[in-house]
Design an enzyme around this catalytic site. Structure first.
Site, mmCIF file in Angstrom:
data_model
loop_
_atom_site.group_PDB
_atom_site.id
_atom_site.type_symbol
_atom_site.label_atom_id
_atom_site.label_comp_id
_atom_site.label_asym_id
_atom_site.label_seq_id
_atom_site.Cartn_x
_atom_site.Cartn_y
_atom_site.Cartn_z
ATOM 1 N N ARG A 171 53.723 173.144 141.768
ATOM 2 C CA ARG A 171 54.712 173.006 142.835
ATOM 3 C C ARG A 171 53.963 172.925 144.149
ATOM 4 O O ARG A 171 53.014 173.674 144.370
ATOM 5 C CB ARG A 171 55.629 174.231 142.897
ATOM 6 C CG ARG A 171 56.556 174.392 141.731
ATOM 7 C CD ARG A 171 57.127 175.798 141.701
ATOM 8 N NE ARG A 171 56.074 176.793 141.611
ATOM 9 C CZ ARG A 171 56.217 178.084 141.920
ATOM 10 N NH1 ARG A 171 57.370 178.518 142.376
ATOM 11 N NH2 ARG A 171 55.229 178.935 141.793
ATOM 12 N N CYS A 278 58.773 164.500 144.030
ATOM 13 C CA CYS A 278 58.810 164.433 142.559
ATOM 14 C C CYS A 278 60.210 164.285 141.970
ATOM 15 O O CYS A 278 60.503 163.295 141.299
ATOM 16 C CB CYS A 278 58.144 165.674 141.965
ATOM 17 S SG CYS A 278 56.385 165.683 142.233
ATOM 18 N N LYS A 339 61.118 171.922 151.087
ATOM 19 C CA LYS A 339 61.296 173.253 150.510
ATOM 20 C C LYS A 339 60.380 174.201 151.272
ATOM 21 O O LYS A 339 59.634 173.755 152.160
ATOM 22 C CB LYS A 339 60.957 173.240 149.031
ATOM 23 C CG LYS A 339 59.501 172.901 148.786
ATOM 24 C CD LYS A 339 59.129 173.172 147.379
ATOM 25 C CE LYS A 339 57.632 173.171 147.248
ATOM 26 N NZ LYS A 339 57.190 173.409 145.912
ATOM 27 N N ARG A 346 58.325 164.711 153.479
ATOM 28 C CA ARG A 346 58.681 163.424 152.857
ATOM 29 C C ARG A 346 59.841 163.652 151.875
ATOM 30 O O ARG A 346 59.854 164.621 151.151
ATOM 31 C CB ARG A 346 57.479 162.855 152.082
ATOM 32 C CG ARG A 346 56.324 162.442 152.965
ATOM 33 C CD ARG A 346 55.122 162.113 152.114
ATOM 34 N NE ARG A 346 54.722 163.262 151.314
ATOM 35 C CZ ARG A 346 53.865 163.213 150.303
ATOM 36 N NH1 ARG A 346 53.338 162.070 149.938
ATOM 37 N NH2 ARG A 346 53.541 164.303 149.631
#
Ligand code: UDX
Length: 454
Positions: A171, A278, A339, A346
């Site tokens: 992550r 992702c 996050k 992006r």
């Protein structure tokens, strides 16, 4: 999260490793391989990035990466270069970690992977066995293209290599932590020799090394990411329903998460949908892969649809409270990163929300602990002020909007800060605050599917 004693975790079989691409996947991977005791050369076609890295400055923020790279530079076990031959000719393993940006139709763009594989082929030594590994998220079957591109690059020279896949589950923001504490390492190849070499890179970790064939390995990455995106979408829809039936989504998430078959992670709802480089790309790409193979992956079709609509539901709530003409109004925004714990904005839903609100005439004051620079590149200066201190986004604004799940946002003193606002109105897209506390403090608080119980 557990503390990691990085110096205790070393490989007993150091390798020469090349990592192609120094983005959010490549650079942390290179840093960690170097920290584990391997000789690492990172390759990027962007000379500015390479120079930065070699002088100990990082083109991206990721906790610990700078320390590891600086240590590798000092020990001469790490370097960055634009020169493939320096990296590839002596490598035991070459990781391809370049971008696979989504195309307009949603499929992954494999141009950079193909170019990297071709350059690797041009530079493989003839007298050395090398494993060429894709770390980028690639469609099932990409290994054939990689194999062909390497051979094309080798141009008839006798090179000894196998292709493998080692999907990345890191992550952003927690890349180093996840490298040490991953639930598993997946490696896929149709060559036992490649599986053996590759597993030696990870065998010192206290984790499961899951070996499989290369197509399954490629699909595992997409299946894992799209499953998680589906889980988030599920809880987002539960929140939408909670709003109508008077239940509280945080309680529902906690209640179902206690069932170990469901698990409590990735059940944090978001009113503005998931974002990042992702999940949106991978959900689209797997849906498209299905269509290309005459299969409609219906759940993913719904995930795409629901996720796209989330933002408009959120904007709709703001419009119902403030009106659709926001001329003359100033909004304070907390969070632009896609996050928490990253400087990356992006494909951030927060950026989309800000664009829409600005388009409706609002002036914006925004704060993010790390992502203001990357946000400024995307949003520019028109009607936006970027604040160094979070307290400033409360000053004389008509409402506050929370768009990223930074943990520090939970700890602010909202009672005193909202006194500086024109009106104490908060729209919390990330479920950071307690509706009961907000009510007690006389703050008008909006968060979908929450219940005031006191
Ligand atoms: C993801 C995968 O988690 C990782 O395994 C893979 O290697 C790359 O893709 P990343 O995109 O860095 O990682 O971030 P992640 O933490 O998964 O969050 C993705 C998006 O989902 C963010 O917008 C985040 O805010 C959102 N999210 C995540 C939620 O809305 N709720 C959650 O419970 C978790």
């Amino acid at each position: 999260m557990d503390e990691i004693n990085f110096d205790d975790i070393k490989t007993s079989r150091p390798k020469n490793i090349a990592v192609i691409g120094t983005g959010y996947v490549g650079l942390p991977s290179a840093a960690v391989f170097s920290k584990w005791g391997n000789n690492v050369v990172a390759v990027d076609i962007d000379k500015n990035k390479v120079d930065m890295i070699n002088s100990g400055r990082m083109p991206i923020y990721e906790e610990y990466v700078e320390d590891f790279i600086k240590e590798g530079l000092a020990n001469k076990t790490f370097m960055a270069t634009t020169d493939y031959s320096l990296a590839v000719s002596s490598a035991d393993v070459v990781f391809i970690a370049v971008g696979t940006p989504g195309t307009e139709v949603g499929t992954a763009n494999m141009k950079y992977v193909e170019e990297a594989a071709f350059s690797i082929g041009q530079n493989l030594a003839e007298d050395k066995y090398t494993v060429v590994v894709t770390k980028s998220t690639v469609p099932v079957g990409t290994h054939k293209m990689v194999n062909d591109a390497v051979l094309k690059g080798a141009n008839g020279r006798k090179v000894d290599f196998d292709v493998a896949s080692n999907p990345e589950f890191l992550r952003e923001g927690y890349a180093v932590y996840d490298s040490y504490h991953g639930d598993r390492v997946v490696i896929g190849s149709d060559s036992d020799k490649a599986l053996q070499v590759l597993s030696e890179i990870f065998e010192h970790l206290d984790t499961i090394i899951f070996k499989t064939d290369i197509s399954s390995s490629e699909l595992i990455k997409y299946a894992a990411n799209t499953f998680l995106a589906t889980k988030i979408t599920f809880i987002n829809e539960i929140a939408n329903l909670c709003d109508r039936v008077g239940a509280d989504v945080k309680s529902v998430a906690a209640g179902i998460g206690l069932d170990v078959r469901i698990g409590k992670r990735f059940l944090n709802p978001t009113e503005i949908g998931f974002g990042g480089t992702c999940f949106p790309k991978d959900v689209n790409a797997l849906y498209q892969l299905g269509l290309e193979n005459n299969y409609e992956f219906k759940i993913l079709g719904s995930v795409i649809n629901v996720n796209e609509k989330q933002i408009y539901r959120f904007i709709d709530r703001i419009v119902r409270r403030l009106g659709s003409n926001l001329e003359g109004k100033t909004l304070g925004i907390l969070g632009t990163a896609f996050k928490d714990n990253t400087d990356d904005s992006r494909h951030s839903s927060a950026i989309d929300v800000i664009r829409i609100l600005r388009g409706m005439g609002a002036k914006i004051k925004v704060y993010d602990p790390l992502a203001l620079n990357t946000s400024k590149e995307l949003l520019g200066d028109t009607n936006i002020e970027y604040m160094d201190n979070y307290k400033e986004v409360f000053n004389k604004v008509d409402a506050l909007v929370i768009l990223t799940e930074w943990q520090e946002f939970k700890n602010y003193d909202y009672l005193s800060l909202t006194k500086n606002m024109n009106f104490p109105v908060i729209f919390d897209a990330r479920y950071m605050l307690d509706p009961n506390v907000m009510k007690e403090n006389g703050i008008e608080y909006y968060s979908r599917g929450r219940k005031v119980t006191k």
